[in-house]
Write a protein that holds these residues in place. Structure first.
Motif: not given
Length: 184
Positions: A87-90, A93-97
């Motif tokens: 999803t967009r939120r995932q 958060s994955t990109a920031v991770g």
């Protein structure tokens, strides 16, 4: 000449009014249908931003990890054939991770480079002995310069403690880092 408060208030109001009318002529009085206007967060940039962040993270991670960029991009895009998609939120958060992971990777590279001289010293018994003896001699010479032989004899215990702590630290470092002994 007497200026009253009301004259000052009217001057301020007229200046603000003129500024607002100029503002409205440039930005506010547009004949754009706001329902069809695309906002930046619904545009393609917002959808591609996690991929851009992943590319930034890959470049931050360094040239040794250039292959991570493709893997990170593939992870963000998912596998539509199998129905696996983030999803967009995932994705965000994955990109920031990925960005934080790249920073940690770069930090680990820096620490590894900083530890190389210590690793080289503890890889050999001879180098450990030379390092410990040199440190003891330098401390003894410093004591002699600041107080003569009396100071050296008074602080002889501390010199022994220094040599013991340094040799223990070298052997502990070797064990902690898992370094094998090398000849010479």
């Amino acid at each position: 000449m007497t200026i009253s408060v009301t004259d000052d208030v009217w001057r301020v109001v007229s200046i603000v009014g003129a500024g607002l009318s100029i503002w409205q002529s440039f930005w506010g009085a547009r004949s754009v249908d706001r329902s069809t206007r695309s906002r930046w967060w619904t545009s393609g940039l917002f959808r591609r931003l996690p991929l851009i962040i992943a590319e930034l993270a890959a470049s931050l991670a360094g040239p040794r990890r250039a292959s991570d960029a493709e893997a990170w991009r593939a992870h963000l895009l998912g596998d539509p054939d199998r129905g696996v998609a983030l999803t967009r939120r995932q994705q965000w958060s994955t990109a920031v991770g990925f960005l934080f992971a790249a920073g940690r990777m770069r930090w680990n590279d820096l620490c590894r480079q900083m530890c190389r001289p210590a690793d080289w010293i503890v890889a050999s018994e001879v180098r450990i002995a030379k390092f410990v003896v040199t440190a003891g001699v330098v401390a003894g010479v410093s004591l002699h310069q600041h107080g003569g032989w009396a100071r050296v004899w008074d602080d002889f215990e501390q010199l022994g403690v220094l040599v013991g702590v340094l040799s223990g630290a070298c052997y502990g470092w070797r064990r902690l880092r898992g370094i094998d002994r090398s000849p010479g």
